[in-house]
Design a protein around this motif. Structure first.
Motif, PDB file in Angstrom:
ATOM      1  N   LYS A 160     -49.234   9.341  30.649  1.00  0.00           N
ATOM      2  CA  LYS A 160     -48.279   8.834  31.643  1.00  0.00           C
ATOM      3  C   LYS A 160     -46.971   8.435  30.968  1.00  0.00           C
ATOM      4  N   LYS A 161     -47.079   7.712  29.836  1.00  0.00           N
ATOM      5  CA  LYS A 161     -45.869   7.287  29.111  1.00  0.00           C
ATOM      6  C   LYS A 161     -45.101   8.489  28.593  1.00  0.00           C
ATOM      7  N   PHE A 162     -45.822   9.443  28.036  1.00  0.00           N
ATOM      8  CA  PHE A 162     -45.198  10.654  27.498  1.00  0.00           C
ATOM      9  C   PHE A 162     -44.424  11.386  28.588  1.00  0.00           C
ATOM     10  N   ILE A 163     -45.073  11.566  29.745  1.00  0.00           N
ATOM     11  CA  ILE A 163     -44.429  12.263  30.866  1.00  0.00           C
ATOM     12  C   ILE A 163     -43.188  11.495  31.320  1.00  0.00           C
ATOM     13  N   GLY A 164     -43.285  10.157  31.345  1.00  0.00           N
ATOM     14  CA  GLY A 164     -42.130   9.341  31.738  1.00  0.00           C
ATOM     15  C   GLY A 164     -40.939   9.543  30.816  1.00  0.00           C
ATOM     16  N   VAL A 165     -41.198   9.541  29.513  1.00  0.00           N
ATOM     17  CA  VAL A 165     -40.109   9.708  28.537  1.00  0.00           C
ATOM     18  C   VAL A 165     -39.501  11.102  28.621  1.00  0.00           C
ATOM     19  N   ILE A 166     -40.352  12.111  28.680  1.00  0.00           N
ATOM     20  CA  ILE A 166     -39.858  13.489  28.759  1.00  0.00           C
ATOM     21  C   ILE A 166     -39.075  13.713  30.057  1.00  0.00           C
ATOM     22  N   THR A 167     -39.537  13.118  31.136  1.00  0.00           N
ATOM     23  CA  THR A 167     -38.822  13.244  32.415  1.00  0.00           C
ATOM     24  C   THR A 167     -37.438  12.597  32.316  1.00  0.00           C
ATOM     25  N   ASP A 168     -37.360  11.413  31.689  1.00  0.00           N
ATOM     26  CA  ASP A 168     -36.058  10.762  31.501  1.00  0.00           C
ATOM     27  C   ASP A 168     -35.107  11.657  30.719  1.00  0.00           C
ATOM     28  N   ILE A 169     -35.615  12.278  29.666  1.00  0.00           N
ATOM     29  CA  ILE A 169     -34.771  13.158  28.848  1.00  0.00           C
ATOM     30  C   ILE A 169     -34.347  14.379  29.670  1.00  0.00           C
ATOM     31  N   ALA A 170     -35.304  14.943  30.402  1.00  0.00           N
ATOM     32  CA  ALA A 170     -35.005  16.149  31.190  1.00  0.00           C
ATOM     33  C   ALA A 170     -33.977  15.886  32.283  1.00  0.00           C
TER      34      ALA A 170
ATOM     35  N   MET B  25     -31.616  13.515  32.181  1.00  0.00           N
ATOM     36  CA  MET B  25     -30.450  12.823  31.645  1.00  0.00           C
ATOM     37  C   MET B  25     -29.154  13.549  32.021  1.00  0.00           C
ATOM     38  N   ASN B  26     -28.151  12.786  32.378  1.00  0.00           N
ATOM     39  CA  ASN B  26     -26.856  13.378  32.718  1.00  0.00           C
ATOM     40  C   ASN B  26     -26.187  13.939  31.476  1.00  0.00           C
ATOM     41  N   ILE B  27     -25.489  15.042  31.666  1.00  0.00           N
ATOM     42  CA  ILE B  27     -24.690  15.623  30.586  1.00  0.00           C
ATOM     43  C   ILE B  27     -23.247  15.619  31.071  1.00  0.00           C
ATOM     44  N   PHE B  28     -22.385  14.903  30.364  1.00  0.00           N
ATOM     45  CA  PHE B  28     -20.966  14.879  30.720  1.00  0.00           C
ATOM     46  C   PHE B  28     -20.238  15.924  29.879  1.00  0.00           C
ATOM     47  N   LEU B  29     -19.497  16.782  30.536  1.00  0.00           N
ATOM     48  CA  LEU B  29     -18.756  17.829  29.835  1.00  0.00           C
ATOM     49  C   LEU B  29     -17.334  17.337  29.602  1.00  0.00           C
ATOM     50  N   PHE B  30     -17.088  16.897  28.373  1.00  0.00           N
ATOM     51  CA  PHE B  30     -15.794  16.304  28.056  1.00  0.00           C
ATOM     52  C   PHE B  30     -14.939  17.242  27.220  1.00  0.00           C
TER      53      PHE B  30
ATOM     54  N   ASP C 261     -14.993  18.978  36.994  1.00  0.00           N
ATOM     55  CA  ASP C 261     -15.966  19.890  37.585  1.00  0.00           C
ATOM     56  C   ASP C 261     -17.030  20.206  36.551  1.00  0.00           C
ATOM     57  N   ALA C 262     -18.235  19.751  36.823  1.00  0.00           N
ATOM     58  CA  ALA C 262     -19.326  19.970  35.880  1.00  0.00           C
ATOM     59  C   ALA C 262     -20.530  20.495  36.640  1.00  0.00           C
ATOM     60  N   SER C 263     -20.388  21.674  37.202  1.00  0.00           N
ATOM     61  CA  SER C 263     -21.441  22.191  38.066  1.00  0.00           C
ATOM     62  C   SER C 263     -22.196  23.359  37.444  1.00  0.00           C
ATOM     63  N   ILE C 264     -22.260  23.387  36.111  1.00  0.00           N
ATOM     64  CA  ILE C 264     -22.937  24.491  35.437  1.00  0.00           C
ATOM     65  C   ILE C 264     -24.441  24.442  35.696  1.00  0.00           C
ATOM     66  N   SER C 265     -25.011  23.264  35.750  1.00  0.00           N
ATOM     67  CA  SER C 265     -26.437  23.136  36.058  1.00  0.00           C
ATOM     68  C   SER C 265     -26.671  21.805  36.752  1.00  0.00           C
ATOM     69  N   LEU C 266     -27.873  21.622  37.256  1.00  0.00           N
ATOM     70  CA  LEU C 266     -28.197  20.381  37.960  1.00  0.00           C
ATOM     71  C   LEU C 266     -28.153  19.179  37.037  1.00  0.00           C
ATOM     72  N   ARG C 267     -28.327  19.399  35.722  1.00  0.00           N
ATOM     73  CA  ARG C 267     -28.361  18.277  34.788  1.00  0.00           C
ATOM     74  C   ARG C 267     -26.965  17.763  34.463  1.00  0.00           C
TER      75      ARG C 267
ATOM     76  N   TYR D 164     -29.277   5.621  30.918  1.00  0.00           N
ATOM     77  CA  TYR D 164     -30.336   5.674  29.924  1.00  0.00           C
ATOM     78  C   TYR D 164     -29.859   5.055  28.625  1.00  0.00           C
ATOM     79  N   SER D 165     -30.791   4.809  27.726  1.00  0.00           N
ATOM     80  CA  SER D 165     -30.442   4.118  26.482  1.00  0.00           C
ATOM     81  C   SER D 165     -30.078   5.089  25.361  1.00  0.00           C
ATOM     82  N   ILE D 166     -29.929   6.358  25.688  1.00  0.00           N
ATOM     83  CA  ILE D 166     -29.576   7.352  24.667  1.00  0.00           C
ATOM     84  C   ILE D 166     -28.224   7.949  25.030  1.00  0.00           C
ATOM     85  N   LEU D 167     -27.330   7.996  24.050  1.00  0.00           N
ATOM     86  CA  LEU D 167     -26.050   8.673  24.230  1.00  0.00           C
ATOM     87  C   LEU D 167     -25.941   9.700  23.116  1.00  0.00           C
ATOM     88  N   CYS D 168     -25.922  10.969  23.470  1.00  0.00           N
ATOM     89  CA  CYS D 168     -25.802  12.050  22.486  1.00  0.00           C
ATOM     90  C   CYS D 168     -24.421  12.669  22.634  1.00  0.00           C
TER      91      CYS D 168
END
Length: 198
Positions: A35-45, A47-52, A68-74, A174-178
């Motif tokens: 359950k924890k694993f699925i939760g973490v992977i789902t959060d990563i999947a 996660m918003n991606i900002f195209l700067f 305009d950042a409509s390349i994918s749902l993420r 989320y607590s991750i910024l890449c």
């Protein structure tokens, strides 16, 4: 399923994470670790991606439009000026934003202007809230220079402001910024200061 008693038809094009919800509604029957694993992977999947890209940032600031950042749902659009406006409403957060931008980019000052202006009215009725338009502007001042609109500055300047606006805004859920290829348009000293801040 393990028992072989239930059959769950799952479309071939559905993601494995969506399939898990079909097989195990509310994760009933799964071990806690899974359950924890699925939760973490789902959060990563999800996660918003900002195209700067600097061009996108510059155009959005000049035209006061969302990127305009409509390349994918993420991908997620972040209106940088709107994000800074929300930061501006929190005095402590805005002070941190302003001081950090000035420190990283070696600027004397940063001014953010958020103003409601009235649109020209065709009626003589009292002005309504809908007749107002919000104008957002950001100006930067180098040492020994006059204030200038941010879009006149370098690509690196725009990227730094965008990253800090995203980092300090409520849009970062989320607590991750890449950040990818940070060194592309930034001076090494600016990269070092930004990394120290983050």
């Amino acid at each position: 399923t393990i028992s072989g008693k239930k059959v769950h038809p799952i479309a071939i094009d559905i993601s494995s994470f969506s399939a898990i919800k079909t097989l195990y509604p509310d994760f009933t029957g799964l071990p806690e670790e899974q359950k924890k694993f699925i939760g973490v992977i789902t959060d990563i999947a999800l996660m918003n991606i900002f195209l700067f890209s600097p061009d996108n940032i510059r155009n959005s600031i000049i035209e006061n439009k969302k990127i305009d950042a409509s390349i994918s749902l993420r991908n997620a659009s972040l209106d940088i000026l709107e994000a800074i406006d929300k930061i501006h409403n929190d005095a402590g957060k805005y002070e941190l934003f302003k001081n950090t931008v000035c420190d990283i980019l070696n600027l004397e000052d940063l001014k953010f202007i958020s103003q409601n202006i009235s649109k020209p009215s065709t009626t003589e009725n009292t002005k309504k809230k809908s007749d107002e338009e919000k104008v957002l502007r950001i100006y930067l001042k180098r040492y020994g220079s006059e204030y200038a609109p941010i879009y006149e500055f370098s690509d690196g300047t725009l990227v730094i402001v965008a990253i800090l606006a995203a980092y300090l805004s409520d849009n970062l859920q989320y607590s991750i910024l890449c950040v990818e290829e940070l060194e592309n348009c930034l001076h090494p000293s600016a990269v070092k200061k930004l990394l120290q801040f983050l």
